[in-house]
Design a protein around this motif. Structure first.
Motif, PDB file in Angstrom:
ATOM      1  N   GLY A 154     -30.692 -29.744 -31.705  1.00 22.66           N
ATOM      2  CA  GLY A 154     -29.496 -30.192 -30.980  1.00 22.66           C
ATOM      3  C   GLY A 154     -28.700 -29.033 -30.434  1.00 22.66           C
ATOM      4  O   GLY A 154     -29.109 -27.877 -30.486  1.00 22.66           O
ATOM      5  N   ARG A 155     -27.504 -29.342 -29.930  1.00 22.71           N
ATOM      6  CA  ARG A 155     -26.673 -28.336 -29.257  1.00 22.71           C
ATOM      7  C   ARG A 155     -25.499 -27.940 -30.124  1.00 22.71           C
ATOM      8  O   ARG A 155     -25.028 -28.715 -30.940  1.00 22.71           O
ATOM      9  N   TYR A 213     -21.519 -26.446 -29.868  1.00 22.69           N
ATOM     10  CA  TYR A 213     -20.389 -26.331 -28.947  1.00 22.69           C
ATOM     11  C   TYR A 213     -19.316 -25.392 -29.468  1.00 22.69           C
ATOM     12  O   TYR A 213     -18.399 -25.039 -28.742  1.00 22.69           O
ATOM     13  N   PHE A 214     -19.411 -25.015 -30.733  1.00 26.78           N
ATOM     14  CA  PHE A 214     -18.425 -24.101 -31.309  1.00 26.78           C
ATOM     15  C   PHE A 214     -19.074 -22.753 -31.562  1.00 26.78           C
ATOM     16  O   PHE A 214     -20.294 -22.642 -31.676  1.00 26.78           O
ATOM     17  N   ASP A 215     -18.217 -21.721 -31.703  1.00 29.06           N
ATOM     18  CA  ASP A 215     -18.753 -20.383 -31.960  1.00 29.06           C
ATOM     19  C   ASP A 215     -19.487 -20.336 -33.296  1.00 29.06           C
ATOM     20  O   ASP A 215     -20.458 -19.593 -33.446  1.00 29.06           O
ATOM     21  N   PHE A 250     -18.495 -31.448 -37.944  1.00 25.18           N
ATOM     22  CA  PHE A 250     -18.071 -32.517 -37.038  1.00 25.18           C
ATOM     23  C   PHE A 250     -19.023 -33.703 -37.146  1.00 25.18           C
ATOM     24  O   PHE A 250     -18.600 -34.853 -37.292  1.00 25.18           O
ATOM     25  N   ASP A 251     -20.318 -33.421 -37.061  1.00 18.58           N
ATOM     26  CA  ASP A 251     -21.298 -34.502 -37.145  1.00 18.58           C
ATOM     27  C   ASP A 251     -21.257 -35.172 -38.509  1.00 18.58           C
ATOM     28  O   ASP A 251     -21.421 -36.395 -38.612  1.00 18.58           O
ATOM     29  N   PHE A 258      -7.285 -33.522 -34.292  1.00 19.73           N
ATOM     30  CA  PHE A 258      -7.757 -32.613 -33.247  1.00 19.73           C
ATOM     31  C   PHE A 258      -6.781 -32.548 -32.096  1.00 19.73           C
ATOM     32  O   PHE A 258      -6.616 -31.507 -31.460  1.00 19.73           O
ATOM     33  N   MET A 259      -6.137 -33.673 -31.797  1.00 19.67           N
ATOM     34  CA  MET A 259      -5.177 -33.689 -30.696  1.00 19.67           C
ATOM     35  C   MET A 259      -3.823 -33.190 -31.164  1.00 19.67           C
ATOM     36  O   MET A 259      -3.023 -32.719 -30.379  1.00 19.67           O
ATOM     37  N   PRO A 306      -4.204 -28.945 -30.837  1.00 22.15           N
ATOM     38  CA  PRO A 306      -5.196 -28.619 -29.805  1.00 22.15           C
ATOM     39  C   PRO A 306      -5.481 -27.137 -29.669  1.00 22.15           C
ATOM     40  O   PRO A 306      -6.550 -26.737 -29.286  1.00 22.15           O
ATOM     41  N   THR A 307      -4.496 -26.304 -29.999  1.00 19.51           N
ATOM     42  CA  THR A 307      -4.730 -24.854 -29.931  1.00 19.51           C
ATOM     43  C   THR A 307      -4.161 -24.217 -31.185  1.00 19.51           C
ATOM     44  O   THR A 307      -3.369 -24.818 -31.901  1.00 19.51           O
TER      45      THR A 307
END
Lengths: 118, 357
Positions: A20-21, A23-25, A33-34, A96-97, A100-101
């Motif tokens: 799979g892929r 998306y995070f460093d 996450f999964d 997560f929202m 956000p940063t």
């Protein structure tokens, strides 16, 4: 035309297979996450069955497992389940929202003082 | 154990599968309706500020610049992770669920082939072009290589539509907006018809017309024909290529297409457009609902970020070329007269009415 059933492979899919892929460093974050997604989906699955079980028992009170599998929900129940499900998703993922940063939340060193303006 | 249908939507083979997939659907709804705006708005502000800081022309938007700004936002990465993960979860569990009934479903497809009221037409020697054999939207085996692809697509895309298309509501809306041609409406073609959702609506809405659904993917067509037979809807489903239909010139009164073109390679698109012009009679209409084009306009940066992500992470290998292409120019070049189509409930789509003069 064919009267022969096509052979159906048990396993299929290049895109959904393999490592799979990321998306995070740090790929641990992808994995976490999964994992969270799967755990929460499993939790919902149990909860959903419980909802149906209670409803079926209230309705009939007999042979509940067959009744649960065959149960066809009415529109009101569909909507109620959708609403509760949506709330559960929001509870789990709103963090997560919320952050956000890295720069928005307070840190451990920030004092808890509310700015009061009169 | 077959759990039947909910209306026209097949139910997964166990309640656990159904609950899991509905959960994934709720998660997808959160990602698209809540999280993407939370990425898009600050991302757009940040991008506009970056352009000013770097002296970039306000009317120029370079995709690489857009991506480099959006990618820096942690929430963008969460959104990207989430969208990919839910798509994989959806297909895995959907296919797993229907595989349990594989023998029964395969037999139903065989039995349906000889049933009416419609027809299923295909040639066993048909060679599917490689361009059509991608795992579009990550669907295992794509549209073409999984015999169970039809029912897997039906339930899987129900999750994609976030529950808003359980009873083909979206297809009902769009097929209901097909442009009426001048004069008769006796023969309608639905190109890239997939599992026939729009084709069946077209027939219901135009009961006196012959409706033909054309697609390259046999698994989709076999399932479409089975569904139409069960619902007593008379549609002819045919396997073939939109760029080389084999139909006679001037033989159709109307053609309908819904999100076909962004799934075709760029060199195939003009061939499809030319073929549709050839087979439509003068005065006939070609109603198109499709991805937007960036040619001659400037799509919002967030939308371009979304389309680029979708292309690379949701296996839409041809969509970027389509979005950047002069699609309207291709339609005009073969002789279509163009008009803007009706608004729909999905503002992302462009809607075009092309009339053959």
């Amino acid at each position: 035309m064919s009267d022969k059933k096509a052979e159906i492979p048990e396993e299929l899919g290049i895109e959904i297979g393999g490592p799979g892929r990321a998306y995070f460093d740090d790929v641990i974050l992808d994995n976490l996450f999964d994992a969270v997604l799967e755990v929460s989906a499993a939790l919902w699955t149990v909860r959903d069955r419980q909802i149906i079980l209670e409803k079926v028992m209230a309705d009939k009170g007999i042979d509940v497992s067959a009744e649960i599998e065959a149960y066809v929900p009415d529109e009101m129940l569909l909507q109620a389940r959708t609403a509760e499900r949506d709330e559960m998703v929001a509870r789990i993922f709103k963090g997560f929202m919320r952050r956000p940063t890295a720069s928005t939340p307070k840190t451990a060193d920030d004092p808890s003082l509310r700015e009061i303006t009169d | 154990m077959s759990r039947g249908n909910l209306g026209i939507l097949p139910r997964p083979s166990t309640l656990a599968d159904e609950s899991y997939l509905q959960y994934v659907q709720s998660f997808r709804k959160l990602l698209i309706q809540d999280m993407f705006p939370a990425v898009a708005e600050p991302g757009t502000e940040k991008y506009q500020a970056w352009k000013i800081e770097n002296g970039v022309d306000a009317n120029t938007d370079n995709l690489d610049d857009i991506k480099s700004v959006f990618r820096d936002m942690p929430l963008a990465r969460v959104w990207q992770r989430g969208v990919r993960s839910q798509q994989e979860m959806m297909w895995r569990r959907t296919r797993q669920s229907f595989i349990r009934e594989a023998d029964k479903l395969a037999q139903e497809l065989v039995d349906a082939e000889t049933k009416g009221p419609g027809k299923l037409i295909y040639d066993s020697d048909f060679v599917t072009p490689n361009y059509a054999r991608q795992e579009i939207h990550l669907q295992p085996g794509g549209y073409t290589d999984d015999p169970l692809g039809g029912i897997v697509f039906h339930y899987g895309t129900n999750v994609f539509y976030e529950g808003y298309n359980d009873q083909d509501e979206h297809h009902t809306e769009l097929a209901g907006l097909i442009a009426k041609p001048e004069g008769r409406l006796e023969k309608i073609l639905d190109i890239g018809c997939s599992i026939g959702q729009a084709s069946m609506v077209l027939k219901r809405n135009n009961p006196d017309a012959d409706v033909i659904g054309l697609d390259v993917a046999l698994p989709m067509l076999r399932y479409a024909h089975k569904c139409a037979s069960e619902r007593d809807i008379d549609v002819t489903f045919m396997q073939g290529l939109a760029e080389d239909t084999g139909y006679e010139a001037d033989s159709f009164d109307a053609v309908f297409s819904y999100i076909l073109f962004h799934e075709l390679p760029l060199d195939i698109i003009p061939k499809v457009v030319a073929e549709m012009h050839r087979i439509l009679r003068p005065g006939g209409t070609f109603t198109i609902f499709e991805f937007p084009n960036n040619y001659g306009v400037q799509l919002p940066p967030a939308q371009r970020f979304l389309i680029d992500y979708d292309s690379k992470n949701n296996c839409e290998p041809y969509s970027i070329d389509f979005v950047e292409s002069n699609f309207l120019g291709m339609l005009k070049e073969v002789g279509f007269e163009l008009a803007e189509g009706p608004e729909t409930s999905n503002p992302f789509l462009q809607s075009i009415i092309a009339t053959k003069r």
